[in-house]
Scaffold this active site. Structure first.
Site, short mmCIF file in Angstrom:
data_model
loop_
_atom_site.label_atom_id
_atom_site.label_comp_id
_atom_site.label_asym_id
_atom_site.label_seq_id
_atom_site.Cartn_x
_atom_site.Cartn_y
_atom_site.Cartn_z
N ARG A 68 0.83 -1.22 0.00
CA ARG A 68 0.00 0.00 0.00
C ARG A 68 0.86 1.27 0.00
O ARG A 68 0.52 2.27 -0.64
CB ARG A 68 -0.91 -0.02 1.21
N HIS A 72 0.42 4.43 -2.46
CA HIS A 72 0.18 5.81 -2.00
C HIS A 72 1.34 6.74 -2.34
O HIS A 72 1.16 7.96 -2.38
CB HIS A 72 -0.11 5.83 -0.49
N ASN A 100 -3.61 9.23 4.49
CA ASN A 100 -2.42 8.53 5.00
C ASN A 100 -2.33 8.53 6.53
O ASN A 100 -1.83 7.59 7.13
CB ASN A 100 -1.15 9.19 4.46
N HIS A 199 -6.24 -5.98 -1.79
CA HIS A 199 -7.10 -6.10 -0.60
C HIS A 199 -7.37 -7.56 -0.23
O HIS A 199 -8.20 -7.83 0.62
CB HIS A 199 -8.41 -5.32 -0.80
C1 HEM Z 1 -9.28 1.21 -5.72
C2 HEM Z 1 -9.17 2.16 -4.82
C3 HEM Z 1 -8.73 1.91 -3.41
C4 HEM Z 1 -9.32 2.38 -2.29
C5 HEM Z 1 -10.55 3.27 -2.22
C6 HEM Z 1 -8.57 1.89 -1.17
C7 HEM Z 1 -8.85 2.15 0.16
C8 HEM Z 1 -8.26 1.53 1.23
C9 HEM Z 1 -8.65 1.73 2.60
C10 HEM Z 1 -9.73 2.67 3.09
C11 HEM Z 1 -7.88 0.92 3.36
C12 HEM Z 1 -7.94 0.78 4.87
C13 HEM Z 1 -7.09 1.89 5.50
C14 HEM Z 1 -7.34 2.03 6.98
O1 HEM Z 1 -8.40 1.65 7.47
O2 HEM Z 1 -6.43 2.56 7.67
C15 HEM Z 1 -7.00 0.22 2.47
C16 HEM Z 1 -6.08 -0.71 2.87
C17 HEM Z 1 -5.20 -1.33 2.02
N1 HEM Z 1 -5.04 -1.04 0.67
FE1 HEM Z 1 -6.31 -0.02 -0.47
N2 HEM Z 1 -7.54 1.11 -1.63
C18 HEM Z 1 -7.58 1.12 -2.99
C19 HEM Z 1 -6.68 0.52 -3.83
C20 HEM Z 1 -5.55 -0.12 -3.41
C21 HEM Z 1 -4.46 -0.48 -4.26
C22 HEM Z 1 -4.35 -0.14 -5.74
C23 HEM Z 1 -3.55 -1.12 -3.48
C24 HEM Z 1 -2.21 -1.70 -3.84
C25 HEM Z 1 -1.84 -2.07 -5.02
C26 HEM Z 1 -4.09 -1.18 -2.15
C27 HEM Z 1 -3.53 -1.82 -1.08
C28 HEM Z 1 -4.06 -1.84 0.19
C29 HEM Z 1 -3.58 -2.73 1.24
C30 HEM Z 1 -2.56 -3.82 1.07
C31 HEM Z 1 -4.30 -2.38 2.39
C32 HEM Z 1 -4.10 -2.96 3.81
C33 HEM Z 1 -2.99 -2.18 4.46
C34 HEM Z 1 -2.60 -2.62 5.87
O3 HEM Z 1 -3.15 -3.56 6.41
O4 HEM Z 1 -1.71 -1.94 6.42
N3 HEM Z 1 -5.29 -0.52 -2.14
N4 HEM Z 1 -7.24 0.61 1.19
#
Ligand code: HEM
Length: 325
Positions: A68, A72, A100, A199
């Site tokens: 992630r 970002h 972030n 995800h």
């Molecule tokens: C399509 C649009 C996307 C949205 C709206 C989105 C949104 C989010 C949100 C809201 C979270 C949770 C953050 C939190 O609660 O602190 C999250 C977690 C995460 N996102 Fe996305 N995301 C998107 C696309 C992506 C992409 C493109 C990637 C990587 C290629 C990604 C990788 C991740 C990962 C791996 C997590 C878990 C992080 C952790 O556990 O530390 N996301 N995302």
């Protein structure tokens, strides 16, 4: 006034030649290469791999966080390590921007990898490249796909909290909005669906999925909603975590897509990928064919890693990732 014979064709040839030159120069400046550090720091990649493996074996969720972090970084000013800069007299940090703040993790893992690389080759490898390699190594560490990382990015001397707020997708975005956000970074709807498959790993905080689980809408599985409500009340406990993939949050597989087909996507922005729209067929393909998800994910990560890199003499090679030299 009549032009002398041949003048029109020669000026035309000149125009074609100059535009080819411009195109060539644009691509040569933006060109990354997988062998970039082969001579200047041959052990850099092995050093990062060890560092990331250690971090992920200490905490498996770190794999998710590092993937992630790269996303970002790349969506804000390009893949230039701008996300790593801390507040200072000259920097207003992206770290503190709403998408972030209190959410992005892994900064100290990148700092550690950077300090290991600095020990063997001081001042050679950029933080932006370390973030890109770390994302790949993180994927491999949780049985995800591997890919060849193109290298040669340089580090920004600026950060932009306002671009972080405007360019990163929101968990409330609808499908059209998501498609256009990714398109504006040169990524297709198919890339977007594949990348959202990240995800399959990691966790999200209650405030990001509260509206969805209390919506009583018909695009959420009722049993799933009530399970999630147990630890995410209608108000309070904003930071309580739930897995983005309810089945296997620590391993890289295609359960995320199977969940979507059962209306068990955690975020609104997850479920919109399978809710009667143009991306349904891609979700269903990935749910049936894990190999096609994995190879599309790898290809899309390479594409994402190519977003507006600083190359040549632009930017700098930071000594410490969180601060300008
Ligand atoms: C399509 C649009 C996307 C949205 C709206 C989105 C949104 C989010 C949100 C809201 C979270 C949770 C953050 C939190 O609660 O602190 C999250 C977690 C995460 N996102 Fe996305 N995301 C998107 C696309 C992506 C992409 C493109 C990637 C990587 C290629 C990604 C990788 C991740 C990962 C791996 C997590 C878990 C992080 C952790 O556990 O530390 N996301 N995302």
């Amino acid at each position: 006034m009549a032009l002398p014979p041949g003048a029109a064709t020669s000026s035309c040839r000149f125009a074609i030649f100059s535009s080819m030159l411009v195109l060539f120069c644009m691509s040569c400046h933006a060109q990354l290469s997988s062998t970039f550090y082969d001579e200047s720091c041959p052990d850099a990649l092995a050093t990062i791999r060890t560092s990331i493996r250690t971090a992920v074996s200490r905490e498996r969720r770190m794999a998710a966080s590092l993937i992630r972090l790269h996303f970002h970084d790349c969506f804000v000013q390009g893949c230039d390590a701008s996300i790593l800069l801390e507040n200072s007299d000259s920097i207003s940090s992206e770290r503190d921007a709403p998408p972030n703040n209190g959410s992005v993790r892994g900064y100290e893992v990148i700092d550690d990898a950077k300090s290991q690389v600095e020990k063997i080759c001081p001042g050679v490898m950029s933080c932006a490249d370390i973030v890109a390699v770390a994302a790949r190594d993180a994927s491999v560490a949780v049985s995800g796909p591997s890919w060849t990382v193109k290298l040669g990015r340089r580090d920004s001397t600026t950060a932009s909290p306002s671009l972080a707020s405007s360019d990163l997708p929101s968990f409330l975005d609808g499908l059209n909005k998501l498609v256009s956000r990714f398109a504006s970074k040169g990524l297709s709807a198919r890339d977007m669906v594949a990348l959202s498959g990240a995800h399959t790993l990691g966790q999200a905080q209650c405030f990001t999925f509260r509206n969805r689980i209390y919506s009583n809408g018909n695009n959420i599985d009722a049993g799933f909603a009530s399970t999630r409500k147990r630890r995410c009340p209608a108000s309070g406990s904003d930071a309580t975590l739930a897995p983005l993939d309810l089945v296997t949050p620590n391993s890289f597989d295609n359960n995320y897509f199977k969940n979507l087909m059962q209306k068990k996507g955690l975020l609104e922005s997850d479920q919109v990928l399978f809710s009667g729209g143009s991306t349904d067929s891609i979700v269903s393909e990935y749910s049936k064919t894990p190999a096609s998800f994995k190879s599309d994910f790898a290809a899309a990560m390479v594409k994402m890693g190519n977003i507006s890199p600083l190359t040549g003499s632009s930017g700098q090679i930071r000594k410490i990732c969180s601060a300008l030299n």
